[in-house]
Write a protein that holds these residues in place. Structure first.
Motif: not given
Length: 233
Positions: A132, A141-143, A148, A158, A197, A200-202
């Motif tokens: 992340l 933001v990117r994974r 994202i 975040l 969050l 979106k991120i997990d």
């Protein structure tokens, strides 16, 4: 370029907006300090044109709160006050420039262009937790390689958690740093945004980097699904 104009005199606000739009700017208006602060927190602008004498929250309060939030969007203060003392006061509480009413559009446009041309500060270092990556300068933001999209508030939350990576952050600490010390809503707003969050991120990536520490708060670290205690709070 997107400009937020916060001015309670509606006729003047519309006139400023039309004048800026005629010069190629995209303009949004707010007519009180509380609305202006909310817009500046939730959306990205290239500059904020901020009147000092506003209802609900003054221009000074708005400016101070944005700077306390870590929002460094250029701010041009508009005021009927005159004198070097008033100008110095505006710059002391975090504004970038100061324009006294009445003013000409030519001067306003010149001041805005000067603000937008100023050399950007040193580029902040990317924040990385596992795969992340948060870029404070680009507010992205990117994974891995997947970008994202986050709202301004989600991004601020975040960023705070990632700056404290590996440490537990209490709800009170998160409220103070992300929403501000004067925020008067219930603490469960933190749970709500942590949920946003995670979705979106997990969840889309089958990861669990944001962890709930029961009775203490939240922490972010390298993915360890076995340690995730809650998916909603």
């Amino acid at each position: 370029m997107r400009i937020l104009v916060v001015e309670d005199e509606r006729r003047l606000a519309r006139a400023i907006g039309h004048g800026l739009e005629d010069h190629g700017f995209t303009v949004e208006l707010a007519h009180d300090g509380e609305t202006g602060l909310w817009k500046a927190r939730e959306q990205d602008y290239d500059c904020v044109v901020l009147d000092l004498m506003l209802p609900v929250l003054s221009g000074e309060q708005v400016c101070r709160q944005l700077r306390a939030d870590g929002c460094w969007v250029p701010i041009l203060i508009l005021t009927a006050r005159g004198g070097a003392e008033a100008e110095a006061g505006g710059l002391d509480f975090g504004a970038d420039d100061y324009l006294r009413k009445p003013f000409s559009y030519r001067v306003l446009i010149a001041r805005l262009n000067a603000l937008l041309r100023r050399t950007a500060p040193a580029r902040p270092v990317d924040l990385v937790v596992g795969d992340l990556v948060l870029d404070p300068a680009r507010r992205s933001v990117r994974r891995g390689t997947t970008p994202i999209e986050l709202t301004r508030r989600e991004f601020s939350l975040l960023e705070y958690l990632m700056r404290k990576a590996g440490s537990t952050c209490s709800k009170a600490e998160i409220l103070d740093h992300v929403w501000g010390a004067n925020f008067d809503r219930e603490p469960n707003v933190v749970e709500v945004y942590v949920g946003y969050l995670r979705r979106k991120i997990d969840q889309p990536f089958g990861t669990g980097s944001i962890r709930t520490v029961r009775g203490h708060g939240y922490l972010i670290g390298d993915d360890d699904p076995g340690r995730v205690e809650s998916i909603d709070g």
